[in-house]
Design a protein around this motif. Sequence first.
Motif, PDB file in Angstrom:
ATOM      1  N   ALA A   7       0.832  -1.208   0.000  1.00  0.00           N
ATOM      2  CA  ALA A   7       0.000   0.000   0.000  1.00  0.00           C
ATOM      3  C   ALA A   7       0.867   1.258   0.000  1.00  0.00           C
ATOM      4  O   ALA A   7       0.578   2.227  -0.714  1.00  0.00           O
ATOM      5  CB  ALA A   7      -0.924  -0.009   1.223  1.00  0.00           C
ATOM      6  N   LYS A   8       1.951   1.231   0.780  1.00  0.00           N
ATOM      7  CA  LYS A   8       2.864   2.380   0.844  1.00  0.00           C
ATOM      8  C   LYS A   8       3.526   2.618  -0.513  1.00  0.00           C
ATOM      9  O   LYS A   8       3.704   3.759  -0.943  1.00  0.00           O
ATOM     10  CB  LYS A   8       3.922   2.131   1.919  1.00  0.00           C
ATOM     11  N   MET A   9       3.875   1.536  -1.173  1.00  0.00           N
ATOM     12  CA  MET A   9       4.476   1.634  -2.500  1.00  0.00           C
ATOM     13  C   MET A   9       3.502   2.302  -3.477  1.00  0.00           C
ATOM     14  O   MET A   9       3.891   3.177  -4.259  1.00  0.00           O
ATOM     15  CB  MET A   9       4.861   0.242  -3.003  1.00  0.00           C
ATOM     16  N   SER A  10       2.237   1.892  -3.426  1.00  0.00           N
ATOM     17  CA  SER A  10       1.221   2.466  -4.317  1.00  0.00           C
ATOM     18  C   SER A  10       1.009   3.945  -4.020  1.00  0.00           C
ATOM     19  O   SER A  10       0.865   4.764  -4.934  1.00  0.00           O
ATOM     20  CB  SER A  10      -0.096   1.705  -4.173  1.00  0.00           C
ATOM     21  N   GLU A  11       1.020   4.303  -2.720  1.00  0.00           N
ATOM     22  CA  GLU A  11       0.863   5.709  -2.333  1.00  0.00           C
ATOM     23  C   GLU A  11       2.014   6.562  -2.852  1.00  0.00           C
ATOM     24  O   GLU A  11       1.840   7.749  -3.140  1.00  0.00           O
ATOM     25  CB  GLU A  11       0.794   5.829  -0.800  1.00  0.00           C
ATOM     26  N   SER A  12       3.190   5.946  -2.973  1.00  0.00           N
ATOM     27  CA  SER A  12       4.372   6.678  -3.448  1.00  0.00           C
ATOM     28  C   SER A  12       4.412   6.788  -4.960  1.00  0.00           C
ATOM     29  O   SER A  12       5.368   7.339  -5.518  1.00  0.00           O
ATOM     30  CB  SER A  12       5.652   5.990  -2.942  1.00  0.00           C
ATOM     31  N   GLY A  13       3.400   6.237  -5.635  1.00  0.00           N
ATOM     32  CA  GLY A  13       3.309   6.389  -7.078  1.00  0.00           C
ATOM     33  C   GLY A  13       3.920   5.267  -7.888  1.00  0.00           C
ATOM     34  O   GLY A  13       4.031   5.372  -9.114  1.00  0.00           O
ATOM     35  N   TYR A  14       4.330   4.172  -7.208  1.00  0.00           N
ATOM     36  CA  TYR A  14       4.922   3.047  -7.930  1.00  0.00           C
ATOM     37  C   TYR A  14       3.862   1.978  -8.187  1.00  0.00           C
ATOM     38  O   TYR A  14       3.106   1.619  -7.281  1.00  0.00           O
ATOM     39  CB  TYR A  14       6.074   2.433  -7.141  1.00  0.00           C
ATOM     40  N   SER A  15       3.824   1.495  -9.393  1.00  0.00           N
ATOM     41  CA  SER A  15       2.882   0.433  -9.747  1.00  0.00           C
ATOM     42  C   SER A  15       3.534  -0.925  -9.520  1.00  0.00           C
ATOM     43  O   SER A  15       4.703  -1.115  -9.861  1.00  0.00           O
ATOM     44  CB  SER A  15       2.471   0.549 -11.217  1.00  0.00           C
ATOM     45  N   PRO A  16       2.802  -1.875  -8.936  1.00  0.00           N
ATOM     46  CA  PRO A  16       3.375  -3.213  -8.749  1.00  0.00           C
ATOM     47  C   PRO A  16       3.731  -3.846 -10.082  1.00  0.00           C
ATOM     48  O   PRO A  16       3.012  -3.678 -11.065  1.00  0.00           O
ATOM     49  CB  PRO A  16       2.267  -3.980  -8.031  1.00  0.00           C
TER      50      PRO A  16
END
Length: 737
Positions: free
Chosen positions: A438-447
Amino acid sequence: MSDSGFHMDGHTLGCFAYSLCKSGKWREALALIEREEFLPDTVLYTKMIAGLCEASLFDEAMEFLDRMRSNSCIPNVVTYNVLLSGCLRKRQLGRCKRIINMMIPEGCYPGHQIFVSLVHAFCNLRDYSYAYKLLKKMVKCGYRPGYVVYNVLLGGLCGNEELPGPDVLELAENTYNEMVDAGVVLNKVNVANFARCLCGAGKFEKAHCIIREMMSKGFIPDCSTYSKVISFLCDASKVDKAFTLFEEMKSNGVVPDVYTYTILIDSFCKAGLIEQACRWFDEMVRDGCAPNVVTYTALIHAHLKAKKLSRANQLFESMLSEGCSPNVVTYTALIDGHCKAGEIEKACQIYSKMRGNASLTDIDMYFRVSENDLTEPNVFTYGALIDGLCKAHKVREARELLDAMSVAGCEPNQIVYDALIDGFCKVGKLDEAQEVFAKMSESGYSPNVYTYSSLLDRLFKDKRLDLALKVLTKMLENSCVPNVVTYTEMIDGLCKVGKNDEAYRLLVMMEEKGCHPNVVTYTAIIDGLGKAGRINKCFELFEQMRSKGCAPNFVTYGVLINHCCAAGLLDDAYKLLDEMKLTYWPRHVAGYRKVIEGFNRDFIISLGLLDDMGASNSVPLVSVYNVLIDNFVKAGRLEVALDLHEEIRSSLVSLAGYKTVYASLIESLSLAGKVDKAFELYADLIKQGGVPKLSTFVDLIRGLVKVHKWDEVLQLSDSLCQMNIVLVKDEGTAVKG
């Protein structure tokens, strides 16, 4: 003025008109000429055009040129050169082209210096093709382009940091060839740049010829020229040619500098030629050329990559003692190297010292780092350490480091997030993995596919099939196409929970999506179907994989042989063994290890194959033979079992992992009354250093009783009582006889 009866002559009128035009009063100048009833001539118009150019009134100047022609006054070379010079000063290069196209057909040519200025101006504009056309026109006009013009053009063509395109390089080569024909010599800067451009286009021989041509004309290339060519040769993996040029450089008395040595050392390190790189380093130091941080870092990184940590640490210590401060790249290389070697504690110590933690006396003694050598970690430093901590299952520390990284103002990248998600998944902390996700997504990175693969692998291990399918759906919705590894993980996971039909449907979908299953994929689903007793489907998939060009390896054969034996299809299992020996038999342990790459470790362990790797130095297929022999023995087919025993026994260096077969064969032979053969196997076991089980002696005695060899029974019983040997009981404990 005509009212007073005074009339100006042409020269005076021209000078006055020039002054008026220069100050922008060209209309007054025109009115004056008309009032004086003076027929304008070429000189007068030229002066007026010159004045307009001085005032940057180029539209008006061109209008006067047209007026001049309409009055049957022919512009001469002075007129055109005045107009060209004015346009050049103000960089009116479009008008310059128009003027040249007008004047040359009329037999007027720009002056030599104007040609030079034009070439330079169009090179600055990067209009190299027109600059080259000007050079050709210059020659056609009868001028002899000299040193300056050629070097201006070639400098423009090759003087930029970025490499020229093929069209520009072709112009550069043509220019150079014309220079050579004209007897003109390149200056040193242009030689270096031209050679650099040729190397960038892969024309190494040509570059070398340029340098030799320069030398034949009395110029010795300087260190910078040699270094640039050596650098490009190294970048193109032409290390041998770079070495030859380096030796030639020294033979010509050109002293290599730190840049030259570092290029070679770094290139040899990247090529894996560490010993040669170290010899360059030693020579560099002997010649009094002090290595810089790039030199040391290249060597340190190479030794770390080769898992020579002690040597890397020595180089780091030497670097510090020589007063060469490490940079963030040096520290990152050390941290990454220690992490990959499993020395996480040491990596953490290096990181802490890098951040300025002076309390770590252990690292002070180890590296002797001074406070002046401290530097701030970057995203790669953090990434290496987080990845290392995760691989060592120290996910809590890795999570804390992610927080510290953010506090320090260093934004985590995709690689950092992926490493942490994978780490949490590996230790079964799915909730924490989802938090980082979730933190990764909030930072603008797509899985990406790696992120999803980590989550899916954990979900299948936890048998969370419903959630796994949701993740897969989300993955596809986000246009993140699963790769063969992801599909294989899912197929293996479904098989392990008995969802073989779903696994097969996924296999079909995988192919429909254009992702081709590999040997690991097929082996996983064959194993799952075999455990479910669907042996016919196993053979169907086995044939399918071969028809699609996916060759089964010995792991695949081992799986299928196991399931054939379990289903009682011993003849089919035997045929598979023969086929495997003809095609996919690994000849040595290195080949064996290569074959199992890509297989899940748990899957290989379940087959008993990892034990074989440590047990055998020649034929790592003991488990397959054990299964076959055991099943043929149980089926009462002792002859086949003995043939298999002889076959595998002749290939083994050690009996490790194979001794249990002896006990099974001796028992069966004894029960079948083939006591002599049973004793042969017993003797071979003893000869090879094997320790027989207590049950083996009991089986031998039973066999002797069965054939009524009472004397031998008494002798064996008596010898057992008298021998001071250690026997192994069936359950693995030892007793003394």
